[in-house]
Scaffold this motif. Structure first.
Motif, PDB file in Angstrom:
ATOM      1  N   LEU A 106       0.815  -1.219   0.000  1.00 45.52           N
ATOM      2  CA  LEU A 106       0.000   0.000   0.000  1.00 45.52           C
ATOM      3  C   LEU A 106       0.844   1.263   0.000  1.00 45.52           C
ATOM      4  N   ALA A 107       1.944   1.251   0.754  1.00 45.91           N
ATOM      5  CA  ALA A 107       2.786   2.444   0.823  1.00 45.91           C
ATOM      6  C   ALA A 107       3.434   2.731  -0.535  1.00 45.91           C
ATOM      7  N   ALA A 108       3.962   1.677  -1.167  1.00 45.39           N
ATOM      8  CA  ALA A 108       4.596   1.870  -2.472  1.00 45.39           C
ATOM      9  C   ALA A 108       3.578   2.312  -3.514  1.00 45.39           C
ATOM     10  N   ALA A 109       2.371   1.775  -3.445  1.00 45.34           N
ATOM     11  CA  ALA A 109       1.327   2.188  -4.381  1.00 45.34           C
ATOM     12  C   ALA A 109       0.967   3.660  -4.171  1.00 45.34           C
ATOM     13  N   ALA A 110       0.871   4.068  -2.902  1.00 49.71           N
ATOM     14  CA  ALA A 110       0.551   5.468  -2.610  1.00 49.71           C
ATOM     15  C   ALA A 110       1.638   6.402  -3.145  1.00 49.71           C
ATOM     16  N   GLU A 111       2.880   5.998  -3.012  1.00 49.33           N
ATOM     17  CA  GLU A 111       3.974   6.823  -3.509  1.00 49.33           C
ATOM     18  C   GLU A 111       3.866   7.071  -5.008  1.00 49.33           C
ATOM     19  N   ARG A 112       3.315   6.111  -5.725  1.00 48.66           N
ATOM     20  CA  ARG A 112       3.198   6.226  -7.182  1.00 48.66           C
ATOM     21  C   ARG A 112       1.807   6.673  -7.622  1.00 48.66           C
ATOM     22  N   GLY A 113       0.965   7.053  -6.644  1.00 45.31           N
ATOM     23  CA  GLY A 113      -0.357   7.544  -6.990  1.00 45.31           C
ATOM     24  C   GLY A 113      -1.306   6.469  -7.470  1.00 45.31           C
ATOM     25  N   VAL A 114      -1.056   5.224  -7.091  1.00 51.47           N
ATOM     26  CA  VAL A 114      -1.928   4.117  -7.494  1.00 51.47           C
ATOM     27  C   VAL A 114      -2.926   3.850  -6.367  1.00 51.47           C
ATOM     28  N   ALA A 115      -4.197   3.941  -6.679  1.00 52.02           N
ATOM     29  CA  ALA A 115      -5.235   3.663  -5.693  1.00 52.02           C
ATOM     30  C   ALA A 115      -5.409   2.155  -5.559  1.00 52.02           C
ATOM     31  N   VAL A 116      -5.423   1.659  -4.327  1.00 50.22           N
ATOM     32  CA  VAL A 116      -5.699   0.258  -4.038  1.00 50.22           C
ATOM     33  C   VAL A 116      -7.047   0.190  -3.320  1.00 50.22           C
ATOM     34  N   THR A 117      -7.952  -0.608  -3.846  1.00 57.24           N
ATOM     35  CA  THR A 117      -9.259  -0.780  -3.211  1.00 57.24           C
ATOM     36  C   THR A 117      -9.438  -2.226  -2.780  1.00 57.24           C
ATOM     37  N   PHE A 118     -10.439  -2.463  -1.953  1.00 59.84           N
ATOM     38  CA  PHE A 118     -10.694  -3.816  -1.453  1.00 59.84           C
ATOM     39  C   PHE A 118     -12.199  -4.027  -1.372  1.00 59.84           C
ATOM     40  N   ALA A 119     -12.617  -5.199  -0.892  1.00 58.24           N
ATOM     41  CA  ALA A 119     -14.035  -5.593  -0.935  1.00 58.24           C
ATOM     42  C   ALA A 119     -14.510  -6.065   0.427  1.00 58.24           C
ATOM     43  N   PRO A 120     -14.664  -5.151   1.390  1.00 58.37           N
ATOM     44  CA  PRO A 120     -15.077  -5.568   2.731  1.00 58.37           C
ATOM     45  C   PRO A 120     -16.482  -6.149   2.734  1.00 58.37           C
ATOM     46  N   GLY A 121     -16.669  -7.167   3.553  1.00 56.77           N
ATOM     47  CA  GLY A 121     -17.996  -7.767   3.703  1.00 56.77           C
ATOM     48  C   GLY A 121     -18.407  -8.700   2.595  1.00 56.77           C
ATOM     49  N   ARG A 122     -17.502  -8.992   1.660  1.00 57.17           N
ATOM     50  CA  ARG A 122     -17.897  -9.816   0.516  1.00 57.17           C
ATOM     51  C   ARG A 122     -18.359 -11.210   0.945  1.00 57.17           C
ATOM     52  N   ASN A 123     -17.800 -11.727   2.034  1.00 58.40           N
ATOM     53  CA  ASN A 123     -18.127 -13.101   2.431  1.00 58.40           C
ATOM     54  C   ASN A 123     -18.860 -13.174   3.761  1.00 58.40           C
ATOM     55  N   ALA A 124     -19.478 -12.076   4.183  1.00 59.96           N
ATOM     56  CA  ALA A 124     -20.138 -12.076   5.490  1.00 59.96           C
ATOM     57  C   ALA A 124     -21.276 -13.086   5.549  1.00 59.96           C
ATOM     58  N   GLU A 125     -22.106 -13.138   4.511  1.00 59.28           N
ATOM     59  CA  GLU A 125     -23.222 -14.084   4.515  1.00 59.28           C
ATOM     60  C   GLU A 125     -22.710 -15.524   4.524  1.00 59.28           C
ATOM     61  N   SER A 126     -21.741 -15.800   3.670  1.00 48.45           N
ATOM     62  CA  SER A 126     -21.208 -17.156   3.567  1.00 48.45           C
ATOM     63  C   SER A 126     -20.585 -17.604   4.887  1.00 48.45           C
ATOM     64  N   THR A 127     -19.810 -16.728   5.511  1.00 45.71           N
ATOM     65  CA  THR A 127     -19.148 -17.091   6.762  1.00 45.71           C
ATOM     66  C   THR A 127     -20.160 -17.290   7.886  1.00 45.71           C
ATOM     67  N   ALA A 128     -21.182 -16.456   7.910  1.00 45.30           N
ATOM     68  CA  ALA A 128     -22.228 -16.629   8.922  1.00 45.30           C
ATOM     69  C   ALA A 128     -22.926 -17.971   8.756  1.00 45.30           C
ATOM     70  N   GLU A 129     -23.248 -18.341   7.522  1.00 43.88           N
ATOM     71  CA  GLU A 129     -23.908 -19.628   7.284  1.00 43.88           C
ATOM     72  C   GLU A 129     -22.994 -20.793   7.651  1.00 43.88           C
ATOM     73  N   HIS A 130     -21.714 -20.691   7.305  1.00 43.43           N
ATOM     74  CA  HIS A 130     -20.776 -21.765   7.635  1.00 43.43           C
ATOM     75  C   HIS A 130     -20.642 -21.901   9.146  1.00 43.43           C
ATOM     76  N   THR A 131     -20.639 -20.779   9.846  1.00 46.01           N
ATOM     77  CA  THR A 131     -20.580 -20.812  11.306  1.00 46.01           C
ATOM     78  C   THR A 131     -21.750 -21.606  11.870  1.00 46.01           C
ATOM     79  N   LEU A 132     -22.936 -21.315  11.381  1.00 49.72           N
ATOM     80  CA  LEU A 132     -24.118 -22.040  11.853  1.00 49.72           C
ATOM     81  C   LEU A 132     -24.026 -23.526  11.506  1.00 49.72           C
ATOM     82  N   GLY A 133     -23.499 -23.820  10.309  1.00 50.26           N
ATOM     83  CA  GLY A 133     -23.338 -25.213   9.915  1.00 50.26           C
ATOM     84  C   GLY A 133     -22.393 -25.963  10.833  1.00 50.26           C
ATOM     85  N   LEU A 134     -21.248 -25.355  11.145  1.00 52.51           N
ATOM     86  CA  LEU A 134     -20.299 -25.996  12.062  1.00 52.51           C
ATOM     87  C   LEU A 134     -20.887 -26.127  13.464  1.00 52.51           C
ATOM     88  N   MET A 135     -21.600 -25.096  13.881  1.00 55.74           N
ATOM     89  CA  MET A 135     -22.207 -25.118  15.209  1.00 55.74           C
ATOM     90  C   MET A 135     -23.188 -26.292  15.332  1.00 55.74           C
TER      91      MET A 135
END
Length: 348
Positions: A106-135
């Protein structure tokens, strides 16, 4: 008509190139993009460290060759290192389709003006369902019954009182962490009839699902028949649940972890299963991954293990592709990123 934008789609065998391309074409139309493709080998080849970044797939050499004049890159696992950035000066947006862009410097990308984005919450539903399945699998001893059936047994002994499982309805279930996954699990458990306790010092009480109550961790451990971990891994939460915390749980209780391996002392957990203090455990993440052949959990009783699959569903891959393509669409329209990982760097 504007010239199409050179873009590299660097998918893998989970977030497939075709998903990324279809999502990208929905942003500005196919004519807006000149698509180059790179298929990375994950998960058929485990990810690892590439130069100075973690959890990456492929190599710097392959990335440099594939990026070429690309101004945008959509990926999940491709490495963005200082060397890659230096060799690809046209790059402006590096959109990572995962909850944390650990494969990008991220630091090197910022130095070169390159924006880095991400995808928070993409797997929240899946992980919640898997949790219930394991439980449920751990509480009702479903894997043990399944293994007996495959072995040709009709194990009616599992109907004996001491061998029967536990119910969610009427149980007190404690959730450690109230993020996107924890809140979904809480809502589902309330609907199933559980008394839901939540421990999270940073949680907003107003954001708690109806029927779930915030309590201190000590109270949650002492009262819960089931404890499920949903906290982020930080210096503050590392080995949050150790031998003392497991001992504080009621005898015959259940521990579930689909969050991060570093939250839990696994040697202490294996000991608590062996001595009968815990009824069962359901685990998707570990202190060492892949799980070593001689790990004590492999021989511990009443444990249900899955290989870090909680976030693996087709819906997650499709959602992740749409999220990074949407960032490319914002970039195309001159709008700021929605999920900007290095805001100190100004995208050109």
């Amino acid at each position: 008509m504007a010239e199409p934008i050179p873009v590299l789609v660097a998918g893998d065998h989970f977030v497939r190139n075709r998903l990324l391309i279809d999502a990208l074409h929905a942003e500005g139309g196919p004519a807006a993009w000149q698509v180059r493709e790179l298929e990375l080998p994950w998960p058929r080849v485990p990810f690892g460290r590439v130069a100075e970044v973690d959890e990456a797939s492929g190599s710097e050499e392959r990335m440099i060759e594939a990026l070429g004049p690309a101004r945008v890159c959509l990926t999940q696992m491709a490495p963005l290192t200082r060397r890659v950035l230096a060799a690809c000066p046209e790059l402006e947006l590096f959109a990572v389709s995962r909850g944390g862009p650990v494969n990008a410097n991220l630091a090197a990308a910022a130095e070169r003006g390159v924006a880095v984005t991400f995808a928070p919450g993409r797997n929240a539903e899946s992980t919640a369902e898997h949790t219930l399945g394991l439980m449920l699998a751990a509480m009702r001893r479903i894997p043990r019954a399944h293994a007996g059936m495959l072995a040709g047994r009709w194990d009616s002994e599992l109907f004996a009182y001491d061998a029967t499982g536990l119910e969610i309805a009427g149980s007190t279930v404690g959730l450690v962490g109230a993020g996107a996954v924890g809140r979904r699990v809480a809502a589902a458990l309330v609907a199933l009839g559980a008394d839901v306790l939540v421990s999270d010092p940073y949680a907003d009480p107003a954001a708690m699902p109806a029927g779930a109550r915030l309590v201190p961790l000590e109270e949650l451990l002492e009262r819960s028949t089931v404890v499920s971990l949903h906290a982020r891994l930080t210096d503050e939460t590392a080995e949050l649940i150790g031998a003392a915390e497991l001992a504080a749980m009621p005898r015959g209780s259940v521990l579930v972890n689909c969050a991060r391996g570093g939250l839990l002392d696994y040697a202490a957990l294996a000991a608590a299963l062996r001595n009968g203090h815990l009824f069962a455990a359901g685990l998707d993440v570990y202190d060492v991954e892949p799980l070593p052949a001689d790990h004590p959990l492999r021989t511990a009783p009443n444990v249900v293990l899955t290989p870090h699959l909680a976030g693996a569903s087709r819906a997650v891959a499709e959602r992740a592709a749409r999220m990074v393509a949407a960032e490319a669409g914002r970039w195309l329209r001159g709008e700021p990123p929605l999920h900007h990982a290095n805001p100190a760097g100004v995208a050109r």
